[in-house]
Design a protein around this motif. Structure first.
Motif, short mmCIF file in Angstrom:
data_model
loop_
_atom_site.label_atom_id
_atom_site.label_comp_id
_atom_site.label_asym_id
_atom_site.label_seq_id
_atom_site.Cartn_x
_atom_site.Cartn_y
_atom_site.Cartn_z
N LEU A 31 48.18 51.16 64.52
CA LEU A 31 49.06 50.01 64.65
C LEU A 31 49.48 49.53 63.26
O LEU A 31 48.82 49.82 62.26
N SER A 32 50.55 48.77 63.22
CA SER A 32 51.01 48.15 61.97
C SER A 32 51.37 46.70 62.28
O SER A 32 52.54 46.30 62.19
N CYS A 33 50.38 45.92 62.66
CA CYS A 33 50.58 44.52 63.05
C CYS A 33 51.12 43.72 61.87
O CYS A 33 50.58 43.81 60.76
N VAL A 34 52.15 42.93 62.10
CA VAL A 34 52.76 42.19 61.00
C VAL A 34 51.78 41.17 60.41
O VAL A 34 51.92 40.78 59.25
N TRP A 35 50.78 40.74 61.18
CA TRP A 35 49.83 39.73 60.71
C TRP A 35 48.51 40.33 60.24
O TRP A 35 47.53 39.60 60.04
N CYS A 36 48.45 41.63 60.04
CA CYS A 36 47.19 42.28 59.69
C CYS A 36 46.55 41.63 58.47
O CYS A 36 47.19 41.46 57.43
N HIS A 37 45.27 41.26 58.58
CA HIS A 37 44.57 40.67 57.44
C HIS A 37 43.62 41.65 56.76
O HIS A 37 42.91 41.29 55.84
N ASN A 38 43.64 42.91 57.22
CA ASN A 38 42.89 43.98 56.55
C ASN A 38 43.86 45.12 56.21
O ASN A 38 43.75 46.22 56.75
N PRO A 39 44.83 44.90 55.32
CA PRO A 39 45.80 45.96 55.03
C PRO A 39 45.16 47.21 54.44
O PRO A 39 45.74 48.29 54.54
N GLU A 40 43.98 47.07 53.86
CA GLU A 40 43.28 48.23 53.32
C GLU A 40 42.77 49.16 54.42
O GLU A 40 42.35 50.28 54.17
N SER A 41 42.83 48.68 55.67
CA SER A 41 42.36 49.49 56.79
C SER A 41 43.46 50.38 57.36
O SER A 41 43.17 51.28 58.15
N ILE A 42 44.71 50.15 57.01
CA ILE A 42 45.82 50.82 57.68
C ILE A 42 45.87 52.31 57.33
O ILE A 42 45.94 53.17 58.20
N SER A 43 45.84 52.63 56.04
CA SER A 43 45.90 54.01 55.62
C SER A 43 44.57 54.72 55.88
O SER A 43 43.51 54.16 55.62
N PRO A 44 44.60 55.96 56.36
CA PRO A 44 43.35 56.70 56.57
C PRO A 44 42.80 57.34 55.31
O PRO A 44 41.78 58.01 55.36
N SER A 45 43.47 57.11 54.18
CA SER A 45 43.09 57.76 52.92
C SER A 45 42.50 56.75 51.92
O SER A 45 42.68 55.54 52.06
N VAL A 46 41.85 57.29 50.91
CA VAL A 46 41.37 56.47 49.80
C VAL A 46 42.56 55.83 49.10
O VAL A 46 43.62 56.45 48.95
N GLU A 47 42.41 54.57 48.67
CA GLU A 47 43.46 53.87 47.94
C GLU A 47 42.88 53.24 46.68
O GLU A 47 41.66 53.10 46.54
N ILE A 48 43.78 52.85 45.78
CA ILE A 48 43.37 52.15 44.56
C ILE A 48 43.89 50.72 44.63
O ILE A 48 45.09 50.49 44.82
N SER A 49 42.99 49.77 44.49
CA SER A 49 43.35 48.36 44.46
C SER A 49 43.39 47.89 43.01
O SER A 49 42.50 48.20 42.23
N PHE A 50 44.45 47.14 42.66
CA PHE A 50 44.60 46.64 41.29
C PHE A 50 44.76 45.13 41.31
O PHE A 50 45.73 44.59 41.84
N ASN A 51 43.77 44.43 40.74
CA ASN A 51 43.80 42.98 40.63
C ASN A 51 44.20 42.62 39.19
O ASN A 51 43.38 42.65 38.28
N GLU A 52 45.48 42.32 39.03
CA GLU A 52 46.02 42.08 37.69
C GLU A 52 45.31 40.93 36.98
O GLU A 52 45.20 40.91 35.74
N ARG A 53 44.81 39.96 37.75
CA ARG A 53 44.17 38.80 37.16
C ARG A 53 42.87 39.15 36.42
O ARG A 53 42.42 38.41 35.55
N LEU A 54 42.26 40.26 36.81
CA LEU A 54 41.01 40.67 36.17
C LEU A 54 41.22 41.64 35.01
O LEU A 54 40.28 41.95 34.28
N CYS A 55 42.45 42.11 34.84
CA CYS A 55 42.73 43.13 33.83
C CYS A 55 42.63 42.54 32.43
O CYS A 55 43.24 41.51 32.13
N THR A 56 41.89 43.22 31.54
CA THR A 56 41.74 42.79 30.15
C THR A 56 42.64 43.58 29.20
O THR A 56 42.55 43.42 27.98
N LEU A 57 43.48 44.45 29.75
CA LEU A 57 44.41 45.27 28.96
C LEU A 57 43.68 46.17 27.96
O LEU A 57 44.19 46.44 26.87
N CYS A 58 42.49 46.64 28.36
CA CYS A 58 41.71 47.48 27.44
C CYS A 58 42.28 48.89 27.30
O CYS A 58 42.02 49.58 26.31
N GLY A 59 43.03 49.36 28.30
CA GLY A 59 43.64 50.68 28.23
C GLY A 59 42.76 51.83 28.64
O GLY A 59 43.18 53.00 28.56
N ALA A 60 41.54 51.54 29.10
CA ALA A 60 40.63 52.63 29.49
C ALA A 60 41.21 53.45 30.64
O ALA A 60 41.07 54.67 30.67
#
Length: 301
Positions: A31-60
């Motif tokens: 399903l692709s419910c417009v109100w889904c509160h677990n969007p990380e559950s939709i894809s059956p594959s591994v994903e990468i989450s990026f929280n820009e607020r935590l980024c220190t711009l270290c470049g690693a």
């Protein structure tokens, strides 16, 4: 030994079945419910989450990415998801945890080892293990083995399902499930398809199958303003209680905005980005309306 991909194992859960539970969240959903509160559950594959607020711009991350998906320059971090192969090296190198891997392949025994850490709490609260997602039955073999192993070890099992699966799959796993948490998002095929991406015929047939076989079923009904808060929908919920008097209960779930930040971190747009969580007064009004329609098993979930 069956293996599957999960994105979270949540301990001390109290909203996913009776007692204190450990909820195993599977990746992948039809399903692709417009109100889904677990969007990380939709894809059956591994994903990468990026929280820009935590980024220190270290470049690693840029230093280890073999595909050039990360660029750190001029005081900003640009993540090009179109070239990302989701190998996870960037997340492994990120000391600030701005980049994290969403999804992990695990065996049924590995998952059960986590679940069994809380055995004393299950015994005192009559809790157990709940499989959720996403849709656990997209990984039917893995779910079946995990449920079977849990039952063999005396752990109460719940399955939270959208119901959008082949009936043969439900028939195969129902012997290992103590309680079904069955999602109901509408009985009108067109509206259901507009809201979730699929029609509701198969879902309603599977609900009839489970109740007809004498399975214990809790109907879970997300109420979302502008989508499922209509008089027709409330009448449909009350009608299901009359049609299936053996339902254990009907849980009314108000929309909440806790998943909004996840969309941004996954590089997606949320259709509900301007929708606020439903307050308790509104939920109580919905409950009163259902009672007035003769729905006696409704409760606030």
């Amino acid at each position: 030994m069956q293996r599957g991909i999960v994105f979270n194992i949540q301990r001390f859960s109290i909203h996913d079945g009776p007692g204190i539970r450990t909820t195993v969240f599977f990746k992948g959903c039809p399903l692709s419910c417009v109100w889904c509160h677990n969007p990380e559950s939709i894809s059956p594959s591994v994903e990468i989450s990026f929280n820009e607020r935590l980024c220190t711009l270290c470049g690693a991350c840029a230093g280890v990415c073999p595909h050039g998906a990360h660029k750190v320059e001029n005081g900003s971090h640009r993540f090009e998801r179109t070239v990302c192969e989701r190998c996870g090296r960037c997340a492994q190198a990120c000391v600030s945890e701005a980049l994290t891997i969403v999804g992990e392949w695990m065996s049924a025994e590995e998952v059960l080892a986590e679940v069994e850490r809380d055995l004393p709490f299950y015994e005192t609260s009559k809790g157990g293990m709940t499989l959720s997602g996403g849709e656990p039955l997209l990984q039917a073999d893995f779910a079946a083995e995990l449920l079977r192993l849990a039952r063999e070890r005396g752990i109460h099992t719940c399955l939270d399902t959208s119901g959008y699966v082949q009936p043969a799959t439900l028939e195969r796993i129902r012997a290992h499930v103590d309680l079904f948490l069955f999602d109901f998002k509408g009985a009108d095929p067109d509206r259901h398809k507009n809201h979730t991406g699929v029609d509701c015929d198969l879902i309603l047939k599977n609900l009839a199958l489970l109740v007809g076989c004498g399975e214990r079923v809790i109907l879970r009904c997300p109420i979302v303003p502008g989508y499922t808060d209509s008089e027709e929908h409330f009448s449909d919920i009350a009608g299901l209680e009359k049609q299936y008097p053996d339902l254990v209960e009907i849980d009314i779930l108000g929309y909440h905005e806790l998943g909004e930040g996840k969309y941004e971190r996954l590089g997606r747009y949320s259709p509900m980005c301007r929708q606020e969580s439903v307050d308790e007064n509104k939920k109580k009004q919905w409950l009163e309306r259902l009672y007035s329609l003769g729905c006696r098993k409704a409760t606030l979930g």
